[in-house]
Design a protein around this motif. Sequence first.
Motif: not given
Length: 605
Positions: A88-109
């Motif tokens: 979760d932590a690793l992909y949340m960092n990526a999600t915030q870098a890609l979208s500017g925000q984070g949260g759940w559910p987190m959806t990553v490709f």
Amino acid sequence: MANRLAGAISPYLLQHAGNPVDWWPWGPDAFAEARRRGVPILLSVGYASCHWCHVMAHESFEDEQTARFINEHFVAVKVDREERPDVDALYMNATQALSGQGGWPMTVFATPEGEPFQAGTYYPPEPRHGLPSLRQLLEAVARAWAEQREGIIQSAHEVVDHVENATALTAAMIPATLGTEDVETAWERLLPEYDPVHGGFGKAPKFPTAMVHEALLRMAESPVLPRHVREQAADMALDSLEAMARGGICDQIGGGFHRYSVDAQWVVPHFEKMLYDNALLLPAYAHAATLAEGPRKALFTRVADDLVDWLVREMTTPEGAFAAGLDADSQDPLGQSSEGEYYIWNPAQIQQVMGDDDYRDTLRMFQVTDPGTFEGYASTLQLPLDPEEFGPGGLRLYHRARAVLREVREHRAEPGRDDKVVASWNGWMIAGLVRASRWLDRPAWLMAARRAAEVVRDVHVVDGRLRRVSRDGVVSDAPGVLDDHGAVAEAFGLLAEVTGDTAWADHAKALVATAEDHFSAGDGGWWDTADDAGGLWMRPRALDDNATPSGVAAMVAALRQLTRVTGEESYDARADRAVRTQAQLMRSAPRFAGMALADTVGRLV
């Protein structure tokens, strides 16, 4: 027909075991399948008590057409963030870098190697509020993967590089010492973020920040800090804790605290009740009760008593440990899932159960109004005044109303319980019970703490290594991360100190030794995952406290406790090295380094 999640321990994964989506659990087999088929990974991360996770599941993952598209074009991987906080932590960092925000559910490709290239959070079944529908996103990603694969893989490499660089720690960030000047710098940064009207820090949504309150309480007791700092720190901590205790974030009739307040006034909570929040708030209230006087002291003591009553009544597993949390949602009288339904009231409901003689005063006491403070003309329960302020019969009314309303509430459809046992959360709860039992003289709490510790010791330690999660006495294969080792070691060390049983100290020392062998980063701190955990494109390392203390903060607390128990100063020296890795964060953003600040204040001489 069940998918591959049917054999999971996690309640969150089991919630998706009947989806038509062909979910895979996190692991090398899923990525091998993506490489074999030449398709990207769809990674979906959530947790059992997450409201919007449930919404997205019902809207999209239970839909046959959406599931067919996912199964054809992706390998779908479902992760419980509470079971795998490292993922979760690793992909949340990526999600915030890609979208500017984070949260759940987190959806990553992600690529078949696990490198993320597109990410977001909740996606609706139709375009809404500027968001594309999930189906639109799926189609766009599948088309781009087919037509622009090399470019996507290159962009994924760039995301990985960005996350690695953003989390790097340099020698220049680590001072030789920490002292009064650092505390004063943190204090000056903390002051402007305090809400002097409603208590707490920041604006809506407002979170409990128990670690910061502990730092403030230690500042109030410090003989080294200036008098005005001590007095102001005490006011900030006690005022904030009182505001939360009187607000809707506190379950006024059932005990314990909800996740956070959606407003700045602590009136309307997000209704999840999580073990970790309550584990950290219990010792904060017990500690505050030792500093407070008069009605405020009684309030803090009552809040602590109510919290433990709730813990024992609703959160203790048959084995004796503590369950992870309660859902925000429950069914309304029509059978529809509704957030907060279990906890809210309207005047007619109060009149029906309290009778004509008492209902008006009950409405005033708990702030239940005709317009309501929540949706549908309903109100959360608050307690702005002490019961004694309602006259000679105020205390009688308070106890009667609590008993009657709780009995009625227990006949409502209950929120779902996530009954998995998380090692670190239980560690913090055990430590909180031990500390609070001493501060408030509650010996029964120590017994509850010891029973939970025995479960963690006997179930979660396998072949000398700590596992993160169990359920019904069966342990998951998810490895313990850094905060598990720190929180459990601190809890075991506290039990050794209070009970005199040195075996608990031996268990604590073994966990600390494992952290040194497998998590050490070589600069005084630690990685959040072990060197033999594998499966990630980068070892995560977070220095900041979030809803819970960071892994390094948990380890520092464990080392301090071992020093007290064993008298071995080498543990203190190791903690000193570690907390210095958080120095820059503590000075610049102390709200997110509350435990480091608390530790530094405690070391001032």
